[in-house]
Design a protein around this motif. Structure first.
Motif, PDB file in Angstrom:
ATOM      1  N   SER A 145       0.834  -1.196   0.000  1.00  0.00           N
ATOM      2  CA  SER A 145       0.000   0.000   0.000  1.00  0.00           C
ATOM      3  C   SER A 145       0.876   1.256   0.000  1.00  0.00           C
ATOM      4  O   SER A 145       1.898   1.308   0.683  1.00  0.00           O
ATOM      5  CB  SER A 145      -0.899  -0.021   1.239  1.00  0.00           C
ATOM      6  OG  SER A 145      -1.755   1.096   1.259  1.00  0.00           O
ATOM      7  N   HIS A 146       0.437   2.270  -0.762  1.00  0.00           N
ATOM      8  CA  HIS A 146       1.186   3.520  -0.905  1.00  0.00           C
ATOM      9  C   HIS A 146       0.190   4.681  -0.926  1.00  0.00           C
ATOM     10  O   HIS A 146      -0.926   4.535  -1.425  1.00  0.00           O
ATOM     11  CB  HIS A 146       1.974   3.539  -2.214  1.00  0.00           C
ATOM     12  CG  HIS A 146       2.612   2.233  -2.540  1.00  0.00           C
ATOM     13  ND1 HIS A 146       3.833   1.847  -2.046  1.00  0.00           N
ATOM     14  CD2 HIS A 146       2.173   1.192  -3.292  1.00  0.00           C
ATOM     15  CE1 HIS A 146       4.129   0.641  -2.500  1.00  0.00           C
ATOM     16  NE2 HIS A 146       3.134   0.222  -3.250  1.00  0.00           N
ATOM     17  N   PHE A 180       6.463   2.765  -9.160  1.00  0.00           N
ATOM     18  CA  PHE A 180       6.508   1.764  -8.089  1.00  0.00           C
ATOM     19  C   PHE A 180       7.353   0.587  -8.557  1.00  0.00           C
ATOM     20  O   PHE A 180       7.624   0.445  -9.744  1.00  0.00           O
ATOM     21  CB  PHE A 180       5.084   1.303  -7.754  1.00  0.00           C
ATOM     22  CG  PHE A 180       4.193   2.424  -7.311  1.00  0.00           C
ATOM     23  CD1 PHE A 180       4.161   2.828  -5.992  1.00  0.00           C
ATOM     24  CD2 PHE A 180       3.406   3.099  -8.232  1.00  0.00           C
ATOM     25  CE1 PHE A 180       3.348   3.880  -5.589  1.00  0.00           C
ATOM     26  CE2 PHE A 180       2.593   4.154  -7.840  1.00  0.00           C
ATOM     27  CZ  PHE A 180       2.563   4.546  -6.518  1.00  0.00           C
ATOM     28  N   ILE A 225       0.650  -2.004 -10.530  1.00  0.00           N
ATOM     29  CA  ILE A 225      -0.474  -1.443  -9.784  1.00  0.00           C
ATOM     30  C   ILE A 225      -1.694  -2.337  -9.959  1.00  0.00           C
ATOM     31  O   ILE A 225      -2.064  -2.682 -11.087  1.00  0.00           O
ATOM     32  CB  ILE A 225      -0.772  -0.004 -10.272  1.00  0.00           C
ATOM     33  CG1 ILE A 225       0.440   0.887  -9.996  1.00  0.00           C
ATOM     34  CG2 ILE A 225      -2.040   0.538  -9.614  1.00  0.00           C
ATOM     35  CD1 ILE A 225       0.400   2.231 -10.701  1.00  0.00           C
ATOM     36  N   ILE A 268      -6.660   1.400  -7.173  1.00  0.00           N
ATOM     37  CA  ILE A 268      -6.507   2.702  -6.532  1.00  0.00           C
ATOM     38  C   ILE A 268      -7.781   3.039  -5.773  1.00  0.00           C
ATOM     39  O   ILE A 268      -8.885   2.972  -6.331  1.00  0.00           O
ATOM     40  CB  ILE A 268      -6.230   3.792  -7.589  1.00  0.00           C
ATOM     41  CG1 ILE A 268      -4.953   3.451  -8.369  1.00  0.00           C
ATOM     42  CG2 ILE A 268      -6.144   5.177  -6.944  1.00  0.00           C
ATOM     43  CD1 ILE A 268      -4.811   4.188  -9.678  1.00  0.00           C
ATOM     44  N   VAL A 306      -3.278   4.390 -14.784  1.00  0.00           N
ATOM     45  CA  VAL A 306      -2.102   3.539 -14.864  1.00  0.00           C
ATOM     46  C   VAL A 306      -1.599   3.594 -16.295  1.00  0.00           C
ATOM     47  O   VAL A 306      -2.390   3.472 -17.243  1.00  0.00           O
ATOM     48  CB  VAL A 306      -2.435   2.088 -14.448  1.00  0.00           C
ATOM     49  CG1 VAL A 306      -1.212   1.190 -14.593  1.00  0.00           C
ATOM     50  CG2 VAL A 306      -2.977   2.055 -13.020  1.00  0.00           C
ATOM     51  N   GLU A 324       3.627  -0.246 -13.772  1.00  0.00           N
ATOM     52  CA  GLU A 324       4.217   0.194 -12.503  1.00  0.00           C
ATOM     53  C   GLU A 324       4.251   1.716 -12.391  1.00  0.00           C
ATOM     54  O   GLU A 324       4.784   2.256 -11.429  1.00  0.00           O
ATOM     55  CB  GLU A 324       5.628  -0.381 -12.363  1.00  0.00           C
ATOM     56  CG  GLU A 324       5.602  -1.902 -12.310  1.00  0.00           C
ATOM     57  CD  GLU A 324       6.974  -2.544 -12.317  1.00  0.00           C
ATOM     58  OE1 GLU A 324       7.996  -1.825 -12.363  1.00  0.00           O
ATOM     59  OE2 GLU A 324       7.022  -3.781 -12.267  1.00  0.00           O
ATOM     60  N   LEU A 329       2.044   5.308 -12.277  1.00  0.00           N
ATOM     61  CA  LEU A 329       0.771   5.984 -12.055  1.00  0.00           C
ATOM     62  C   LEU A 329       0.890   7.422 -12.542  1.00  0.00           C
ATOM     63  O   LEU A 329       1.816   8.140 -12.150  1.00  0.00           O
ATOM     64  CB  LEU A 329       0.443   6.001 -10.557  1.00  0.00           C
ATOM     65  CG  LEU A 329      -0.774   6.820 -10.165  1.00  0.00           C
ATOM     66  CD1 LEU A 329      -2.036   6.027 -10.471  1.00  0.00           C
ATOM     67  CD2 LEU A 329      -0.712   7.213  -8.703  1.00  0.00           C
ATOM     68  N   VAL A 353      -2.669   3.764  -3.390  1.00  0.00           N
ATOM     69  CA  VAL A 353      -2.344   2.901  -4.524  1.00  0.00           C
ATOM     70  C   VAL A 353      -1.935   1.536  -3.994  1.00  0.00           C
ATOM     71  O   VAL A 353      -1.088   1.440  -3.099  1.00  0.00           O
ATOM     72  CB  VAL A 353      -1.194   3.513  -5.360  1.00  0.00           C
ATOM     73  CG1 VAL A 353      -0.834   2.598  -6.523  1.00  0.00           C
ATOM     74  CG2 VAL A 353      -1.570   4.908  -5.855  1.00  0.00           C
ATOM     75  N   THR A 384      -0.226  -2.009  -4.983  1.00  0.00           N
ATOM     76  CA  THR A 384       0.561  -2.723  -5.980  1.00  0.00           C
ATOM     77  C   THR A 384       0.627  -4.191  -5.600  1.00  0.00           C
ATOM     78  O   THR A 384       0.292  -4.578  -4.472  1.00  0.00           O
ATOM     79  CB  THR A 384       1.998  -2.157  -6.070  1.00  0.00           C
ATOM     80  OG1 THR A 384       2.660  -2.344  -4.823  1.00  0.00           O
ATOM     81  CG2 THR A 384       1.996  -0.694  -6.465  1.00  0.00           C
ATOM     82  N   SER A 433       5.642  -6.251  -3.266  1.00  0.00           N
ATOM     83  CA  SER A 433       6.804  -5.427  -3.574  1.00  0.00           C
ATOM     84  C   SER A 433       8.089  -6.220  -3.386  1.00  0.00           C
ATOM     85  O   SER A 433       8.384  -6.663  -2.282  1.00  0.00           O
ATOM     86  CB  SER A 433       6.827  -4.212  -2.654  1.00  0.00           C
ATOM     87  OG  SER A 433       8.058  -3.552  -2.768  1.00  0.00           O
TER      88      SER A 433
END
Length: 178
Positions: free
Chosen positions: A83-84, A101, A105, A108, A144, A150, A152, A167, A169, A172
């Motif tokens: 999560s971002h 990232f 993704i 969102i 995206v 990757e 945004l 966002v 993904t 990671s």
């Protein structure tokens, strides 16, 4: 205020970003969450595009709703996500830019309801204030990159209290398993 600068190599999930065009003088800033700070309701008031990592590589214990992406508007239980948080908190201004990232993704959260419902994935030293005002404003766009899953892209017009999204993904590879 958060410490800005090079990321911890164990949590290098937001790789970078750039503002391509804007009415202000901002740049992309990755925030570190090892020191507490507040986000929301005009406490930054700059022309910068900000991003920071929240909880990483979490196996979802429930389906989560997303406003953009996902499968039928959701990411399924048992999916491993990172999560971002991405935001623009200026008094006034418009910018087009992107955030990269280290994983594709998945979806969102861009509306207050979906942000509230996914706050359990934050797990940082960040204090989210004015949560009822989070999300995107009319006329803002996020997407995206069709050629790079990757990346945004954002087209945001900032005004009080700003634009805020979460966002998600895939797992990671740059983060430690939580």
């Amino acid at each position: 205020m958060a410490v800005l600068g090079a990321s911890n190599s164990g949590f290098a999930t937001v790789l970078g970003g750039e503002i391509q065009r804007q009415t202000g003088q901002g740049s992309f800033v990755k925030l570190q969450t090892d020191q507490p700070f507040d986000v929301g309701e005009d406490n930054f008031n700059t022309d910068h595009l900000y991003a920071f990592d929240e909880d990483q590589n979490i196996t979802l214990d429930r389906d989560i709703r997303v406003d953009i992406g996902g499968v039928a508007g959701q990411i399924a239980k048992e999916t491993v996500v990172a999560s971002h948080y991405v935001f623009f908190d200026s008094w006034d201004g418009v910018h087009i830019g992107y955030v990269d990232f280290d994983a594709p993704i998945l979806g969102i959260a861009a509306l207050p309801q979906s942000l509230d419902a996914t706050d359990f994935l934050a797990n940082t030293n960040v204090n989210y204030i004015s949560t009822d005002l989070r999300g995107l404003e009319r006329g803002d766009h996020v997407w995206v990159d069709a050629d790079n899953p990757e990346r945004l892209w954002v087209y945001w017009a900032g005004s009080s209290p700003g634009d805020y999204i979460r966002v998600f993904t895939e797992r990671s590879p740059g983060a430690l398993m939580m």
